[in-house]
Design an enzyme around this catalytic site. Structure first.
Site, PDB file in Angstrom:
ATOM      1  N   ASN A   1      32.908 -12.655 -14.090  1.00 40.78           N
ATOM      2  CA  ASN A   1      32.073 -11.458 -14.092  1.00 40.78           C
ATOM      3  C   ASN A   1      32.645  -9.859 -14.987  1.00 40.78           C
ATOM      4  OD1 ASN A   1      31.087  -9.283 -11.997  1.00 40.78           O
ATOM      5  ND2 ASN A   1      32.422  -9.101 -11.440  1.00 40.78           N
TER       6      ASN A   1
ATOM      7  N   HIS B   1      32.984  -6.270 -15.119  1.00 43.29           N
ATOM      8  CA  HIS B   1      33.354  -5.225 -14.173  1.00 43.29           C
ATOM      9  C   HIS B   1      33.400  -3.544 -15.252  1.00 43.29           C
ATOM     10  CE1 HIS B   1      33.604  -2.793 -10.289  1.00 43.29           C
ATOM     11  NE2 HIS B   1      34.620  -2.137 -10.804  1.00 43.29           N
TER      12      HIS B   1
ATOM     13  N   LEU C   1      30.162 -12.920  -2.502  1.00 45.57           N
ATOM     14  CA  LEU C   1      30.191 -13.796  -2.357  1.00 45.57           C
ATOM     15  C   LEU C   1      31.216 -14.775  -1.066  1.00 45.57           C
ATOM     16  CD1 LEU C   1      30.409 -14.909  -6.442  1.00 45.57           C
ATOM     17  CD2 LEU C   1      28.593 -14.909  -4.759  1.00 45.57           C
TER      18      LEU C   1
ATOM     19  N   ASN D   1      23.024  -7.347 -19.892  1.00 42.38           N
ATOM     20  CA  ASN D   1      24.454  -8.325 -20.471  1.00 42.38           C
ATOM     21  C   ASN D   1      23.754  -9.930 -20.507  1.00 42.38           C
ATOM     22  OD1 ASN D   1      27.580  -6.961 -20.283  1.00 42.38           O
ATOM     23  ND2 ASN D   1      26.500  -6.183 -18.637  1.00 42.38           N
TER      24      ASN D   1
HETATM   25  C1  GRF Z   1      26.879  -4.025 -16.085  1.00 42.28           C
HETATM   26  O1  GRF Z   1      27.400  -2.392 -16.042  1.00 42.28           O
HETATM   27  C2  GRF Z   1      27.959  -4.884 -16.227  1.00 42.28           C
HETATM   28  O2  GRF Z   1      29.413  -4.154 -15.720  1.00 42.28           O
HETATM   29  C3  GRF Z   1      27.702  -4.882 -14.024  1.00 42.28           C
HETATM   30  O3  GRF Z   1      26.576  -4.411 -13.102  1.00 42.28           O
HETATM   31  C4  GRF Z   1      26.090  -3.491 -14.508  1.00 42.28           C
HETATM   32  C5  GRF Z   1      24.431  -4.993 -15.200  1.00 42.28           C
HETATM   33  O4  GRF Z   1      24.623  -4.105 -15.870  1.00 42.28           O
HETATM   34  N1  GRF Z   1      29.039  -5.518 -13.087  1.00 42.28           N
HETATM   35  P1  GRF Z   1      22.934  -5.447 -16.574  1.00 42.28           P
HETATM   36  O5  GRF Z   1      22.539  -6.050 -15.271  1.00 42.28           O
HETATM   37  O6  GRF Z   1      23.713  -6.429 -17.080  1.00 42.28           O
HETATM   38  O7  GRF Z   1      22.138  -4.879 -17.515  1.00 42.28           O
END
Ligand code: GRF
Length: 197
Positions: free
Chosen positions: A110, A112, A96, A17
């Protein structure tokens, strides 16, 4: 043009991400720039990806600090040094404190992997499959003291297929995460959306 908002991404692992945010923020007309990436794990693969892209990185292990607050105060110093306007949590696996989330209220978001308020916490994909739901997805939300509880900014939906495993569903949702997160940050950084509780 108004100044681009300065954004730090907080990660703990692979950082896909984070990579999507970095890529989107390269567009000249994107309202934010990724100025730093922080990890609570020095081994996070995403740190290398960010450095290779010329983005400054930092990592601190909570175990080196006497308390969660001391760790967060050190993190806050880093974010202040980077003169950050907003922070994006992207797979950041640390709870946090309310002190930290209050300080960044309205400026921290964030992503999720569920259609919040359904499936807060971990193992979202397996839990959705076990419940036999027909639809799953992801949510970008403001960070508030309650875990995965802040107001949603944007959601994307995907179908759950009869033969899905947690892995196949996670992969389908991740594709949407990579599109949704840059859009949500764009809305926040351009002022189209603000936190009002
Ligand atoms: C993603 O699925 C995000 O939604 C969750 O943790 C994962 C992180 O994946 N919070 P990346 O490190 O961004 O590949």
């Amino acid at each position: 043009m108004t100044r681009k908002k300065r954004v730090a991404v907080l990660i703990s692992g692979r950082g896909s991400n984070m990579t999507a945010l970095i890529k989107a923020a390269k567009a000249a007309d994107y309202p934010a720039e990724i100025v730093g990436v922080f990890s609570n794990r020095a081994a996070a693969a995403g740190l290398g990806t960010a450095s290779a892209d010329g983005i400054q990185t930092a990592s601190l292990a909570q175990s080196s600090f006497d308390s969660r607050l001391d760790f967060e105060n050190a993190l806050t110093k880093i974010l202040e040094n980077w003169a950050v306007d907003f922070i994006c949590l992207a797979g950041f696996m640390r709870i946090l404190t309310p002190q930290f989330t209050e300080r960044w209220l309205g400026r921290a978001i964030n992503i999720h992997p569920s259609l919040l308020p359904a499936y807060k916490g971990l193992d979202t994909h397996a839990r959705a499959i076990a419940d036999g739901v027909s639809e799953a997805g992801c949510t970008v939300h403001f960070v508030t003291p309650g875990l995965d509880e802040g107001p949603a900014i944007a959601q994307a939906r995907v179908p759950v297929r009869p033969d899905d495993t947690a892995e196949s569903l996670a992969a389908r949702i991740l594709i949407e995460e990579h599109k949704l997160y840059p859009k949500a940050l764009e809305m926040l950084a351009s002022g189209q959306i603000t936190y009002n509780g």
